[in-house]
Design a protein around this motif. Structure first.
Motif, mmCIF file in Angstrom:
data_model
loop_
_atom_site.group_PDB
_atom_site.id
_atom_site.type_symbol
_atom_site.label_atom_id
_atom_site.label_comp_id
_atom_site.label_asym_id
_atom_site.label_seq_id
_atom_site.Cartn_x
_atom_site.Cartn_y
_atom_site.Cartn_z
ATOM 1 N N PHE A 127 0.838 -1.194 0.000
ATOM 2 C CA PHE A 127 0.000 0.000 0.000
ATOM 3 C C PHE A 127 0.878 1.250 0.000
ATOM 4 O O PHE A 127 0.643 2.187 -0.763
ATOM 5 N N ASP A 128 1.887 1.266 0.855
ATOM 6 C CA ASP A 128 2.795 2.411 0.917
ATOM 7 C C ASP A 128 3.514 2.600 -0.413
ATOM 8 O O ASP A 128 3.662 3.730 -0.894
ATOM 9 N N ALA A 129 3.928 1.512 -1.035
ATOM 10 C CA ALA A 129 4.595 1.605 -2.341
ATOM 11 C C ALA A 129 3.646 2.180 -3.393
ATOM 12 O O ALA A 129 4.049 3.026 -4.209
ATOM 13 N N TRP A 130 2.383 1.746 -3.375
ATOM 14 C CA TRP A 130 1.384 2.263 -4.318
ATOM 15 C C TRP A 130 1.217 3.769 -4.136
ATOM 16 O O TRP A 130 1.284 4.534 -5.096
ATOM 17 N N MET A 131 1.023 4.182 -2.901
ATOM 18 C CA MET A 131 0.813 5.607 -2.629
ATOM 19 C C MET A 131 2.067 6.429 -2.937
ATOM 20 O O MET A 131 1.969 7.547 -3.448
ATOM 21 N N THR A 132 3.227 5.881 -2.651
ATOM 22 C CA THR A 132 4.479 6.582 -2.940
ATOM 23 C C THR A 132 4.647 6.762 -4.441
ATOM 24 O O THR A 132 5.040 7.844 -4.910
ATOM 25 N N GLN A 133 4.335 5.722 -5.212
ATOM 26 C CA GLN A 133 4.404 5.829 -6.674
ATOM 27 C C GLN A 133 3.458 6.918 -7.179
ATOM 28 O O GLN A 133 3.834 7.739 -8.017
ATOM 29 N N LEU A 134 2.233 6.907 -6.662
ATOM 30 C CA LEU A 134 1.259 7.932 -7.079
ATOM 31 C C LEU A 134 1.754 9.321 -6.723
ATOM 32 O O LEU A 134 1.663 10.253 -7.523
ATOM 33 N N SER A 135 2.275 9.461 -5.523
ATOM 34 C CA SER A 135 2.733 10.761 -5.053
ATOM 35 C C SER A 135 3.941 11.259 -5.843
ATOM 36 O O SER A 135 4.036 12.444 -6.155
ATOM 37 N N SER A 136 4.833 10.357 -6.155
ATOM 38 C CA SER A 136 6.088 10.743 -6.807
ATOM 39 C C SER A 136 6.000 10.888 -8.316
ATOM 40 O O SER A 136 6.779 11.621 -8.912
ATOM 41 N N HIS A 137 5.062 10.164 -8.945
ATOM 42 C CA HIS A 137 5.054 10.104 -10.406
ATOM 43 C C HIS A 137 3.738 10.523 -11.057
ATOM 44 O O HIS A 137 3.524 10.227 -12.241
ATOM 45 N N ALA A 138 2.878 11.177 -10.315
ATOM 46 C CA ALA A 138 1.589 11.595 -10.870
ATOM 47 C C ALA A 138 1.792 12.599 -12.000
ATOM 48 O O ALA A 138 2.629 13.491 -11.910
ATOM 49 N N ARG A 139 1.027 12.426 -13.048
ATOM 50 C CA ARG A 139 1.077 13.375 -14.161
ATOM 51 C C ARG A 139 0.500 14.729 -13.745
ATOM 52 O O ARG A 139 0.977 15.766 -14.199
ATOM 53 N N VAL A 140 -0.523 14.694 -12.921
ATOM 54 C CA VAL A 140 -1.103 15.899 -12.315
ATOM 55 C C VAL A 140 -1.335 15.573 -10.835
ATOM 56 O O VAL A 140 -1.523 14.409 -10.484
ATOM 57 N N PRO A 141 -1.318 16.573 -9.974
ATOM 58 C CA PRO A 141 -1.510 16.287 -8.550
ATOM 59 C C PRO A 141 -2.843 15.582 -8.283
ATOM 60 O O PRO A 141 -3.874 15.923 -8.853
ATOM 61 N N ILE A 142 -2.782 14.569 -7.436
ATOM 62 C CA ILE A 142 -3.979 13.852 -7.025
ATOM 63 C C ILE A 142 -4.475 14.496 -5.742
ATOM 64 O O ILE A 142 -3.718 14.639 -4.782
ATOM 65 N N GLN A 143 -5.731 14.907 -5.757
ATOM 66 C CA GLN A 143 -6.298 15.635 -4.631
ATOM 67 C C GLN A 143 -7.054 14.683 -3.710
ATOM 68 O O GLN A 143 -7.997 14.027 -4.136
ATOM 69 N N ILE A 144 -6.632 14.650 -2.459
ATOM 70 C CA ILE A 144 -7.302 13.845 -1.442
ATOM 71 C C ILE A 144 -7.760 14.800 -0.355
ATOM 72 O O ILE A 144 -6.969 15.567 0.183
ATOM 73 N N ASN A 145 -9.056 14.754 -0.045
ATOM 74 C CA ASN A 145 -9.620 15.632 0.979
ATOM 75 C C ASN A 145 -9.738 14.841 2.269
ATOM 76 O O ASN A 145 -10.652 14.038 2.432
ATOM 77 N N CYS A 146 -8.824 15.072 3.176
ATOM 78 C CA CYS A 146 -8.736 14.261 4.385
ATOM 79 C C CYS A 146 -9.832 14.537 5.407
ATOM 80 O O CYS A 146 -9.932 13.828 6.400
ATOM 81 N N LYS A 147 -10.655 15.530 5.203
ATOM 82 C CA LYS A 147 -11.661 15.855 6.208
ATOM 83 C C LYS A 147 -13.099 15.733 5.706
ATOM 84 O O LYS A 147 -14.034 15.944 6.440
ATOM 85 N N CYS A 148 -13.275 15.386 4.485
ATOM 86 C CA CYS A 148 -14.613 15.342 3.887
ATOM 87 C C CYS A 148 -15.265 13.980 4.139
ATOM 88 O O CYS A 148 -14.608 12.954 4.096
#
Length: 142
Positions: free
Chosen positions: A56-77
């Motif tokens: 899971f951490d590897a998946w999220m790290t890949q997304l965070s490091s290599h996203a073509r555009v920023p992925i928006q996560i709303n931690c309070k919604c």
């Protein structure tokens, strides 16, 4: 994917809720310059999913490091956001054998060189969650 956008998290399956909570906590930890696995370990262990944490951490790290555009996560919604629905759908696609669809979606999200490692980390995460009874997408209450 669109059936999840703006839906209350409370109506999602246990697997989807677990994944959304983990994604949000991972992002919150990273934003606070903390080590996400350290903050996620107790929750993963309690769910019997500790073996999935590294992938899971590897998946999220890949997304965070290599996203073509920023992925928006709303931690309070309390609702599923657009980008969260995409991530849930990716996991659901892998659980239901739609690997080609997941690869195509990933090709839109991450740089070409990151598609394979991101796919593999997500596939292992989804498979492990399925093995412990938390498969993403098993049901949505209406």
């Amino acid at each position: 994917m669109y059936d999840l956008i703006d839906r209350p998290i409370s109506i999602l399956s246990r697997g989807d809720r677990f994944l959304i909570d983990a994604i949000r906590l991972w992002v919150a930890a990273r934003t606070a310059c903390q080590h996400p696995p350290a903050l996620l370990a107790a929750g993963f262990a309690q769910a019997g999913a500790l073996d999935a944490l590294c992938d899971f951490d590897a998946w999220m790290t890949q997304l965070s490091s290599h996203a073509r555009v920023p992925i928006q996560i709303n931690c309070k919604c309390g609702l599923v956001t657009d980008d969260e629905s995409v991530l849930l759908t990716l996991a659901r696609d892998l659980v239901t054998g739609r690997d080609a669809k997941a690869r195509t979606t990933l090709s839109l999200l991450v740089a070409d060189g990151a598609i394979a490692p991101t796919f593999c980390a997500l596939a292992r995460t989804a498979a492990m969650l399925g093995q412990i009874g938390l498969p993403p997408g098993t049901s949505v209450k209406t």
